[in-house]
Scaffold this active site. Structure first.
Site, PDB file in Angstrom:
ATOM      1  N   CYS A 171       0.833  -1.186   0.000  1.00 50.26           N
ATOM      2  CA  CYS A 171       0.000   0.000   0.000  1.00 50.26           C
ATOM      3  C   CYS A 171       0.878   1.250   0.000  1.00 50.26           C
ATOM      4  O   CYS A 171       1.935   1.275   0.618  1.00 50.26           O
ATOM      5  CB  CYS A 171      -0.961   0.090   1.182  1.00 50.26           C
ATOM      6  SG  CYS A 171      -2.106  -1.271   1.298  1.00 50.26           S
ATOM      7  N   ARG A 216       3.951  -0.205  -4.796  1.00 49.35           N
ATOM      8  CA  ARG A 216       3.629  -0.665  -3.441  1.00 49.35           C
ATOM      9  C   ARG A 216       2.304  -1.399  -3.358  1.00 49.35           C
ATOM     10  O   ARG A 216       1.965  -1.962  -2.329  1.00 49.35           O
ATOM     11  CB  ARG A 216       3.547   0.550  -2.504  1.00 49.35           C
ATOM     12  CG  ARG A 216       4.818   1.278  -2.352  1.00 49.35           C
ATOM     13  CD  ARG A 216       5.627   0.591  -1.324  1.00 49.35           C
ATOM     14  NE  ARG A 216       6.932   1.191  -1.203  1.00 49.35           N
ATOM     15  CZ  ARG A 216       7.779   0.880  -0.246  1.00 49.35           C
ATOM     16  NH1 ARG A 216       7.439  -0.014   0.650  1.00 49.35           N
ATOM     17  NH2 ARG A 216       8.949   1.427  -0.186  1.00 49.35           N
ATOM     18  N   TRP A 225      -2.961  -2.594  -1.693  1.00 49.18           N
ATOM     19  CA  TRP A 225      -2.661  -4.018  -1.867  1.00 49.18           C
ATOM     20  C   TRP A 225      -3.600  -4.705  -0.893  1.00 49.18           C
ATOM     21  O   TRP A 225      -3.457  -4.581   0.318  1.00 49.18           O
ATOM     22  CB  TRP A 225      -1.197  -4.310  -1.529  1.00 49.18           C
ATOM     23  CG  TRP A 225      -0.792  -5.712  -1.823  1.00 49.18           C
ATOM     24  CD1 TRP A 225      -0.354  -6.208  -3.018  1.00 49.18           C
ATOM     25  CD2 TRP A 225      -0.768  -6.815  -0.908  1.00 49.18           C
ATOM     26  NE1 TRP A 225      -0.075  -7.540  -2.906  1.00 49.18           N
ATOM     27  CE2 TRP A 225      -0.323  -7.948  -1.624  1.00 49.18           C
ATOM     28  CE3 TRP A 225      -1.096  -6.969   0.441  1.00 49.18           C
ATOM     29  CZ2 TRP A 225      -0.191  -9.200  -1.042  1.00 49.18           C
ATOM     30  CZ3 TRP A 225      -0.967  -8.210   1.019  1.00 49.18           C
ATOM     31  CH2 TRP A 225      -0.522  -9.314   0.284  1.00 49.18           C
ATOM     32  N   ASN A 257      -2.206   1.771   5.799  1.00 45.94           N
ATOM     33  CA  ASN A 257      -1.338   0.693   5.351  1.00 45.94           C
ATOM     34  C   ASN A 257      -1.093  -0.176   6.576  1.00 45.94           C
ATOM     35  O   ASN A 257      -0.682   0.327   7.610  1.00 45.94           O
ATOM     36  CB  ASN A 257      -0.017   1.313   4.845  1.00 45.94           C
ATOM     37  CG  ASN A 257       0.982   0.273   4.387  1.00 45.94           C
ATOM     38  OD1 ASN A 257       0.655  -0.898   4.280  1.00 45.94           O
ATOM     39  ND2 ASN A 257       2.188   0.717   4.113  1.00 45.94           N
ATOM     40  N   GLY A 258      -1.379  -1.465   6.496  1.00 46.53           N
ATOM     41  CA  GLY A 258      -1.170  -2.349   7.644  1.00 46.53           C
ATOM     42  C   GLY A 258      -2.400  -3.205   7.880  1.00 46.53           C
ATOM     43  O   GLY A 258      -3.280  -3.303   7.026  1.00 46.53           O
ATOM     44  N   GLU A 310      17.061 -18.328  -6.810  1.00 53.02           N
ATOM     45  CA  GLU A 310      16.757 -16.953  -7.209  1.00 53.02           C
ATOM     46  C   GLU A 310      16.246 -16.902  -8.653  1.00 53.02           C
ATOM     47  O   GLU A 310      15.287 -16.171  -8.952  1.00 53.02           O
ATOM     48  CB  GLU A 310      18.014 -16.089  -7.027  1.00 53.02           C
ATOM     49  CG  GLU A 310      17.920 -14.660  -7.532  1.00 53.02           C
ATOM     50  CD  GLU A 310      16.860 -13.819  -6.836  1.00 53.02           C
ATOM     51  OE1 GLU A 310      16.243 -14.273  -5.871  1.00 53.02           O
ATOM     52  OE2 GLU A 310      16.632 -12.683  -7.305  1.00 53.02           O
ATOM     53  N   LYS A 356      12.646 -15.439  -9.582  1.00 56.38           N
ATOM     54  CA  LYS A 356      12.520 -14.306 -10.513  1.00 56.38           C
ATOM     55  C   LYS A 356      11.574 -14.673 -11.646  1.00 56.38           C
ATOM     56  O   LYS A 356      10.695 -13.900 -12.021  1.00 56.38           O
ATOM     57  CB  LYS A 356      13.915 -13.984 -11.043  1.00 56.38           C
ATOM     58  CG  LYS A 356      14.227 -12.578 -11.314  1.00 56.38           C
ATOM     59  CD  LYS A 356      14.783 -11.796 -10.155  1.00 56.38           C
ATOM     60  CE  LYS A 356      13.889 -11.717  -8.974  1.00 56.38           C
ATOM     61  NZ  LYS A 356      14.470 -11.066  -7.829  1.00 56.38           N
ATOM     62  N   GLU A 373       7.823 -15.075 -10.408  1.00 51.64           N
ATOM     63  CA  GLU A 373       7.114 -13.879  -9.940  1.00 51.64           C
ATOM     64  C   GLU A 373       6.736 -12.932 -11.075  1.00 51.64           C
ATOM     65  O   GLU A 373       5.727 -12.239 -10.982  1.00 51.64           O
ATOM     66  CB  GLU A 373       7.872 -13.154  -8.828  1.00 51.64           C
ATOM     67  CG  GLU A 373       9.139 -12.455  -9.235  1.00 51.64           C
ATOM     68  CD  GLU A 373       9.809 -11.730  -8.082  1.00 51.64           C
ATOM     69  OE1 GLU A 373       9.112 -11.229  -7.194  1.00 51.64           O
ATOM     70  OE2 GLU A 373      11.047 -11.671  -8.081  1.00 51.64           O
ATOM     71  N   HIS A 377      16.473 -37.007  -6.913  1.00 49.94           N
ATOM     72  CA  HIS A 377      15.656 -37.418  -5.761  1.00 49.94           C
ATOM     73  C   HIS A 377      14.212 -36.909  -5.877  1.00 49.94           C
ATOM     74  O   HIS A 377      13.518 -36.819  -4.869  1.00 49.94           O
ATOM     75  CB  HIS A 377      16.297 -36.905  -4.468  1.00 49.94           C
ATOM     76  CG  HIS A 377      17.666 -37.460  -4.249  1.00 49.94           C
ATOM     77  ND1 HIS A 377      17.890 -38.772  -3.896  1.00 49.94           N
ATOM     78  CD2 HIS A 377      18.888 -36.889  -4.401  1.00 49.94           C
ATOM     79  CE1 HIS A 377      19.199 -38.980  -3.804  1.00 49.94           C
ATOM     80  NE2 HIS A 377      19.825 -37.853  -4.107  1.00 49.94           N
ATOM     81  N   LYS A 426       5.898  -4.307  -3.736  1.00 51.00           N
ATOM     82  CA  LYS A 426       7.229  -4.110  -3.171  1.00 51.00           C
ATOM     83  C   LYS A 426       7.088  -3.849  -1.676  1.00 51.00           C
ATOM     84  O   LYS A 426       6.162  -3.153  -1.259  1.00 51.00           O
ATOM     85  CB  LYS A 426       7.856  -2.883  -3.848  1.00 51.00           C
ATOM     86  CG  LYS A 426       9.341  -2.742  -3.636  1.00 51.00           C
ATOM     87  CD  LYS A 426      10.103  -3.445  -4.703  1.00 51.00           C
ATOM     88  CE  LYS A 426      11.598  -3.244  -4.579  1.00 51.00           C
ATOM     89  NZ  LYS A 426      12.308  -4.365  -5.217  1.00 51.00           N
TER      90      LYS A 426
HETATM   91  C1  F6R Z   1      11.698 -10.827  -5.138  1.00 55.29           C
HETATM   92  C2  F6R Z   1      11.675  -9.837  -4.072  1.00 55.29           C
HETATM   93  C3  F6R Z   1      11.225 -10.267  -2.723  1.00 55.29           C
HETATM   94  C4  F6R Z   1      12.018  -9.505  -1.632  1.00 55.29           C
HETATM   95  C5  F6R Z   1      11.467  -9.843  -0.238  1.00 55.29           C
HETATM   96  C6  F6R Z   1      12.257  -9.160   0.848  1.00 55.29           C
HETATM   97  O1  F6R Z   1      12.191 -10.295  -6.332  1.00 55.29           O
HETATM   98  O2  F6R Z   1      11.993  -8.697  -4.274  1.00 55.29           O
HETATM   99  O3  F6R Z   1      11.333 -11.643  -2.548  1.00 55.29           O
HETATM  100  O4  F6R Z   1      13.359  -9.859  -1.721  1.00 55.29           O
HETATM  101  O5  F6R Z   1      10.128  -9.439  -0.169  1.00 55.29           O
HETATM  102  O6  F6R Z   1      12.234  -7.772   0.685  1.00 55.29           O
HETATM  103  P1  F6R Z   1      13.250  -6.839   1.440  1.00 55.29           P
HETATM  104  O7  F6R Z   1      14.606  -7.103   0.879  1.00 55.29           O
HETATM  105  O8  F6R Z   1      12.781  -5.450   1.156  1.00 55.29           O
HETATM  106  O9  F6R Z   1      13.187  -7.198   2.895  1.00 55.29           O
END
Ligand code: F6R
Length: 616
Positions: free
Chosen positions: A2, A27, A74, A100-101, A489, A493, A496, A512, A611
């Site tokens: 948010c 966000r 969000w 937000n929360g 990773e 990537k 997502e 396995h 994010k």
């Molecule tokens: C994936 C991604 C998330 C963040 C995770 C932690 O591309 O960005 O998996 O890495 O939400 O976020 P931070 O680093 O902000 O604590």
């Protein structure tokens, strides 16, 4: 999660708020809304969908007021509908609130308020809080000299269990905003005769770089004349005005079609910034200004514990490998979300680290607090200056890579890998690593930006490979040792941003279980660098080939694969073990990006994600 924006000043609030919401859209992008105080009304315009949809709606509403609030959502409580979008009004129309929360005890509050005649238009916890403020406002006048508006917010928040970053408007105080935070970020930008509230500096940096970071349990009362901070217990707080070191241009997409691509290409510069001034004069080790731990104390550490979430957790795993390999100190890595509830026994000689780009991830923050509660010193690797984690950690290292806007982390990840490698070097040099090996290690790290530049030149080839595999339904990512976390990773990537089901495994674990997935329709991205395990990696690849699985091999120079084994080969420059994970990140970032673009996905705003995860 948010985005929040608020404005008090002389300009029309709505355009400024919309501009801020556009910048905060990463966000949360389920719905957006704005409320402006004007003509004796609190005018609310809100819509499900993106900020551009809201902007069209605002254009027909003539919002001229100079005080207002806005929000990108969000969804937590309630579906993605116009009614559930913020801002919410109290049922008497006196208050508008953005939040937000999560308010955990909202159901009890709702019952309490419903019995007293309050009504609800949405399924949100936020509307309940808004009505609780109206309830307290109506109940008793404030003492002389106090703001009734501020006091009703303060009283209401004392009843809240959960987390919040809020901004509130009151019909009776049309030029004012009351804002408050508990475990959700909130920043007050202090401009020339104007104030901008935001959950993230990117929403206000084009107006002012002077900011006050609100702390947990603090309220801000903002009026056209100024602002005052106080606590939930009504104690005045002296504000500290900080300066943001980056500018609005850093948060622009520039010539790139997506923030993610821009941030992938920013990595050479980001790595240079992250390492600048952090090597010793003799060129044999790393130096960190803000760790707040002496070399003697660090040399006595018997065990490291690293906690993080998502991509940052993968950075912890690479760091674990490098610390154990070069410093010979045992390391444990845990998901922050698990650690916070696991009541894991922590040996007193354990040094605790958290890694977080945003510094606001609620699980990572909770893990930090749990470790501190157990009496441990906690250090942080963190990008966002002034974040909750940066403030609450006992010391740490800033990543200095500028704002990361793309939801999929790229430049923040590689700089975390770099700083993890530098910690490994620093600890190793306090123990057994020789001066010459230290110099070699430092030189290798210094070469990382150029090596990354070389790999970025392969973007057109990786784009062509991506086109060939973009319609896959499943993909496997395999690697070993420090590149096993890179397999995780790569899979994260890809899934997502492209919504292709992907899994990462240590290469030898394939037989396995995951080998059952292999078919001509399930490609495998295989990290196969030159080194002692190369022949074993080739054997694993043969097992995939025997089952007709297409292979995209990521090798290093000099690693000669048997002819015809891999369908595609991406060659990385030969490099030091500590740098390899950084360099190997680039092809999987580019591959995921181009696959997602080929599939028509919204790369910067992948579905269901946002994010900075500030809710549990
Ligand atoms: C994936 C991604 C998330 C963040 C995770 C932690 O591309 O960005 O998996 O890495 O939400 O976020 P931070 O680093 O902000 O604590």
């Amino acid at each position: 999660m948010c985005g929040i924006v608020g404005y008090v000043g002389k300009q029309k609030a709505a355009p400024l708020i919309l501009e801020g919401l556009k910048r905060l859209e990463y966000r949360g992008y389920d719905s957006a809304g704005v409320c402006v105080a004007q003509g004796g009304q609190l005018e609310v315009v809100k819509k499900a969908g993106r900020v551009e949809i809201l902007a069209k709606e605002v254009a027909v509403h003539r919002l001229a007021g100079t005080t207002g609030i806005g929000h990108t959502r969000w969804a937590t409580h309630g579906g993605v509908t116009d009614a559930n979008a913020h801002p919410h009004l109290s049922s008497d129309g006196k208050f508008a609130l953005i939040h937000n929360g999560v308010i955990e005890n909202y159901a009890q509050m709702k019952t309490f308020l419903a019995r007293r005649g309050f009504t609800f238009q949405s399924e949100t916890d936020t509307e309940v809080l808004c009505n609780l403020i109206a309830y307290h406002y109506g109940k008793e006048p404030a003492a002389p000299g106090q703001s009734r508006f501020l006091e009703s917010v303060r009283k209401s928040l004392r009843h809240v269990e959960g987390t919040y970053g809020i901004a509130v408007l009151c019909l009776d105080a049309p030029g004012e905003i009351v804002a408050a935070r508990l475990a959700s970020p909130l920043i007050l930008g202090v401009g020339d005769g104007e104030f901008i509230l935001a959950s993230d500096a990117s929403a206000l940096v084009s107006h002012t770089q002077n900011v006050v970071y609100l702390k947990d349990g603090e309220l801000a009362h903002v009026t056209p004349r100024g602002f005052a901070l106080s606590t939930l217990d009504d104690v005045d707080v002296s504000p500290v005005v900080d300066r943001i070191t980056w500018s609005a241009a850093d948060a622009d997409r520039g010539k790139f079609p997506h923030f993610m691509l821009k941030e992938i290409f920013e990595q050479p510069a980001a790595l240079e910034n992250a390492m600048r001034g952090r090597f010793s004069a003799d060129g044999s080790t790393a130096n960190f200004g803000g760790l707040n731990i002496t070399a003697d104390e660090l040399a006595r550490v018997e065990r490291f514990m690293f906690c993080a979430c998502g991509t940052a957790w993968h950075a912890c795993l690479v760091t674990e490998h490098l610390i154990e390999r070069f410093a010979r100190v045992p390391v444990e890595v845990d998901y922050a979300s698990e650690f916070r509830y696991r009541n894991s026994p922590l040996d007193p000689h354990t040094l605790f680290f958290v890694i977080s780009q945003s510094g606001e991830t609620i699980d990572t923050l909770a893990a930090l607090r749990e470790a501190k509660r157990k009496g441990h010193r906690v250090l942080a690797i963190n990008n966002a200056v002034g974040s909750s984690i940066a403030r609450e950690a006992d010391g740490g290292i800033y990543q200095h890579v500028g704002p990361e806007i793309g939801v999929a982390s790229t430049k923040a990840f590689t700089s975390q890998l770099l700083l993890g490698a530098m910690i490994a070097l620093y600890v190793a040099r306090l123990r057994d690593l020789s001066f010459n090996d230290g110099v070699e290690y430092v030189n290798a790290l210094k070469s990382a930006p150029d090596l990354v530049r070389q790999v970025l030149k392969q973007a057109p080839r990786i784009k062509a490979i991506a086109k060939r595999y973009a319609q896959s339904r499943d993909m496997l990512f395999l690697g070993r040792l420090a590149l096993f976390p890179l397999a995780l990773e790569g899979a994260l990537k890809l899934k997502e941003i492209s919504y292709i089901h992907a899994e990462g495994y240590p290469a030898a674990e394939m037989k396995h279980g995951p080998i059952a997935l292999i078919s001509e329709h399930c490609p495998t991205v295989f990290f196969a660098p030159k080194g002692e395990l190369f022949n074993k990696l080739v054997s694993s690849m043969q097992e995939i080939k025997a089952r007709k699985g297409p292979i995209i091999a990521i090798v290093t120079e000099g690693a000669d694969l048997p002819k015809g084994l891999a369908n595609e080969v991406i060659t990385l420059p030969a490099c030091h073990e500590a740098v390899l994970p950084i360099v190997a990140s680039i092809p999987v970032q580019l591959l995921s990006y181009y696959i997602a673009v080929e599939r028509g996905c919204d790369v910067d705003k992948p579905r269901n994600l946002a994010k900075s995860v500030t809710v549990e």
